[in-house]
Every structure is written in C-alpha cells, then in structure tokens.
Design a protein around this motif. Structure first.
Motif, mmCIF file in Angstrom:
data_model
loop_
_atom_site.group_PDB
_atom_site.id
_atom_site.type_symbol
_atom_site.label_atom_id
_atom_site.label_comp_id
_atom_site.label_asym_id
_atom_site.label_seq_id
_atom_site.Cartn_x
_atom_site.Cartn_y
_atom_site.Cartn_z
ATOM 1 N N THR A 144 14.407 -0.792 11.059
ATOM 2 C CA THR A 144 13.200 -1.580 11.333
ATOM 3 C C THR A 144 12.377 -1.016 12.483
ATOM 4 N N GLN A 265 7.435 -6.480 5.894
ATOM 5 C CA GLN A 265 8.811 -6.771 6.295
ATOM 6 C C GLN A 265 9.316 -7.967 5.506
ATOM 7 N N THR A 269 14.512 -10.205 7.620
ATOM 8 C CA THR A 269 14.415 -9.213 8.700
ATOM 9 C C THR A 269 13.619 -9.803 9.856
#
Ligand code: SF4
Ligand code: SF4
Length: 441
Positions: A144, A265, A269
């Motif tokens: 990420t 995203q 997450t």
C-alpha cells in the motif's frame, strides 16, 4: 437515471445470501499459525526471529527486503517453532514462520490511540502504513505504501475506495462497511491527506443497499466525499472498470490508475490504514468469508493471519461430505486449493467450498466463433484469438494484441458456450512473456 457502468462484463450467480447477513465473528485463538514470508507482490520479507524465540501478537517478525515489499507481524503470542516450508495458497509452497500459541494473546504495548492522528504530516502517515505491513486486502496484495507514493509527475486528483465486492459469494467488505463505516471513512481521509487530494469516492454495487445507506451516513459531514452506486455487474470492482464507471476516464493500455489521476484502494485496506495511523496497529488479522454450499455454517470470520484454512472451516462447522472443490477467494478469480492445510494470508478474502456437482468442469469443445467472449471482455480484448496465439507460442503477436492488459477476470471463460479455457491460456501467455522479459533483463 441510468447508473454508471463500464462496457462488457457478466452476471454470474451472486451467492451472497450464504453470508451477507452474518456479522463478523472473531475466530478463537488458534493453537498454531504458519505465517508465510511472501504474502504481497514484490520481494519476500526477511525473517527476524529464530527457533525458540518468544513473540507477542503485533511484534514484527520479518522485515521488508526492498521498497516493493512489506514487513510481517505475528498474529498471536507464543513461541517460534521454526521457519519451515509449508503449503502456500498462491505459490503452492513457501517459507513460513511457524508459531505455537501460549494461549495468552499477549500484544505489544505500542498499540495506542492517538487523538490528533489527522494532524500528522503525510510522511509520518505513510511511514506508519509501511511499518504496519499493509498490502491491498482486496486480493491484489500490492504494497500500500508504494501505491500511495506516485512519482511527482503523476498528479492525483481522486481517491476511489472500492466497496463493490463484485466477486460472487464474498461478503467480507460488505460486512466491514456495515460494521466499521467510520473507520473506513477515516482511512479514506488519511489517503486523501497523504495524496493531497480533494475528491474521495466510495463505490458500492446496488446489491448492498444497507451498506450504501450506512456509508452515506458516515460521509454526510464531508463535502468532498461521495458514495457512488453502480449496477451489479462483474468485474465492477476491477480498478480500471471502477474508474471508467465513476469518472469516465480510460486507463491507457499498459498504464496504471495514476496515469489518469486516480488511486483506488479497497475498503478493508482503508480500515487497516486507519488502524495503522491512528493506533500504530500492524496488519495481523483479516476478515475472511467462509462460504459455499459445502460449508456447514457459512460465516464472515476475523482470522489471525497464518491460521490454517482447516481451523477456520472447523469454526464454521466443517465441510460437508459433498465438498468437491476448495477455492481461496471467489469462483471467478479465486485459486483452487488441494486441501485445507494452507494458511490464511493477507490476500485471503474468502474460503469457498463448492459441492462436487458445482465443481464439475465440462470438457472443452471447439470454438464456434460466436463472439460472446469478445462482447463481455471489459478490457476490449480478443480472448479467443489470444488463446490461440498462446497455443502457437506466438507471444509477439499476443503482445501486439495487448494480452498484458488482461485483468484475468474470467468473464470470457464464464460466458463461452464451448467451455474454452480462455483465461487459463491467456494467464499462461502472460507468464511466459514476463519470464522472457525478466531473462532479457
Ligand atoms: S481476456 Fe482477460 S480481461 Fe478479457 S474477459 Fe478474458 S480474462 Fe477478462
Ligand atoms: S465465446 Fe467461446 S465459442 Fe464463442 S468465440 Fe469465444 S471462444 Fe469461441
């Protein structure tokens, strides 16, 4: 008004009724976990612990071995039994840190809430996300912090949170939106701050009216965040299809969402990012949908990473005798597993167990040139041509016809009346091309 969508796609049986109304339950502490060193796209993590060492839950047990890599943290407290080769749900076999529980569930002391987390500067937020070992929980497992570090020439103006969960059977994201809406929105605000973006969108399919309502309430005080509703169509949750539907922007062939000013995203997450930034909490658990007609009590379960599928399925009443196929993920993009002796990893969105008759794969027949695979391909490819080119090892021509743009959604295989193994052939072709590129340096 017609809802926004993309061209192509299919409507497989949704199968959400098994678990969509089941609140997330916490798995009782497993006796043992096997936490693989490779759970993300990029370089595997490097073990920091050795046999016999005592660890706490939340303790870093492996460090990132490059920028495109993430650290790994223990999901339970106990003693390291060793670093062993175990079954891996993606690669087949891989090294894992095996930990035996002390039955205590002792956590590191560093996890604490920080009231002013939104005042942190973007660099510190990003650092906390990186240290927490977060990789895309939608299944892609891309680190990420890398996704949130676009090069300076890529100006991002929109963040999309993906709550479509278009993959049949899976309901983990649906339940997260219902049960943790504020945390998800807090995660979105963190991403928007890191990227200095003014527009946030949460995309949800219209088969989740309760989640749409809850998320709309959660964003009502934020003028720069909106909930967009999309019609149910697979693969609505794929990044490029969501960007097209939400913003009418087309990611170019070979390009990334950042090329059109967007970062996407997954909602899970975003929640993990909020916990990392506001609580210093590493990613140690995830919600897994355990589902299918061959599971006795389908559920959404919060699972310590590294827990064996066997333990998770036992918590759901075990498998029926009619079980015929075990899949990690959903039926469209999931990966078949030989048995339940595989650990849950960061990308395990679901454990699907189909009955024997559902798992039956009909024989392939010759292509009848009906063109249906072309009609449904959301990437506007020619699946049948690509499969034939791969069969003939003509990778140059396959590349010219953009085989690398295939998102492996499986829509072409699903719709094909001749049961052609289209996505399998294309996946093989992509792998061969990537291998050749790596050899050529
Ligand atoms: S060719 Fe790839 S992107 Fe197109 S439908 Fe098939 S699997 Fe999906
Ligand atoms: S859907 Fe199947 S039969 Fe029809 S053109 Fe594509 S590969 Fe051929």
């Amino acid at each position: 008004m017609a809802k926004k969508t993309f061209v192509g796609g299919v409507h497989p049986y949704e199968g959400k009724e098994f678990t969509e109304k089941k609140a997330i339950e916490k798995l009782p502490l497993p006796q043992r976990v096997a936490i693989p060193l490779q759970q993300h796209i990029g370089a595997p993590a490097k073990a920091l612990v050795e046999k016999g060492q005592e660890v706490k839950a939340g303790e870093k047990i492996a460090e990132a071995s490059g920028f495109v890599s993430v650290p790994i943290h223990s999901s339970i407290s106990g003693k390291v039994k060793g670093i062993e080769k175990v079954n891996h749900p993606v690669s087949g076999r891989g090294e894992a840190i095996v930990i035996e529980s002390d039955g205590e569930d002792n956590w590191v002391e560093t996890i604490r809430f920080e009231e002013n987390y939104l005042e942190l500067d973007s660099k510190e937020m990003l650092e906390r996300i990186k240290d927490a070992g977060i990789a895309g929980l939608g299944g892609a497992t891309f680190p990420t912090h890398v996704k949130l570090s676009p090069p300076p020439d890529k100006k991002i103006d929109t963040v999309i949170l993906n709550g479509a969960e278009c993959e049949p059977y899976l309901t983990a994201d649906h339940r997260l939106m219902l049960e943790h809406a504020d945390d998800i929105v807090a995660g979105l605000r963190i991403i928007m701050k890191i990227l200095n973006v003014q527009q946030g969108i949460i995309g949800i399919e219209d088969n989740k009216p309760d989640a749409i309502e809850v998320m709309r309430k959660a964003v009502k005080d934020f003028n720069n965040i909106q909930v967009y509703v999309f019609p149910v169509k697979y693969p609505q949750g794929a990044e490029k299809q969501m960007i097209k539907a939400a913003l009418n922007r087309e990611v170019p062939s070979g390009g990334l969402p950042m090329d059109v000013g967007v970062v996407v995203q997954n909602v899970g997450t975003a929640k993990a990012m909020y916990e990392a930034v506001a609580y210093h909490k590493p990613l140690t658990h995830r919600v897994v949908t355990v589902t299918g007609a061959a599971v006795n009590e389908p559920k959404n379960v919060l699972v310590p990473i590294g827990t064996m599928f066997e333990d998770v399925v036992a918590f759901c009443g075990g498998m029926k005798e009619s079980a015929g196929k075990i899949v990690m993920g959903g039926p469209m993009m999931g990966l078949a597993q030989p048995n339940l002796q595989v650990p849950v990893v960061k990308g395990t969105s679901g454990i699907l167990i189909l009955e024997e008759h559902e798992a039956h794969v009909p024989a392939e027949d010759p292509c009848i040139a009906c063109g249906r695979c072309v009609e449904v391909c959301p990437m506007h490819l020619l699946p049948t041509t690509l499969q034939i080119l791969v069969e003939h090892e003509n990778y140059t021509e396959a590349e010219r016809l953009h085989i690398m743009d295939c998102i492996e959604c499986g829509s072409c295989s699903y719709i094909c009346p001749s049961n052609r193994r289209l996505v399998q052939g294309i996946r093989l072709g992509k792998r061969k091309i990537l291998e050749a590129r790596r050899k050529a340096g």
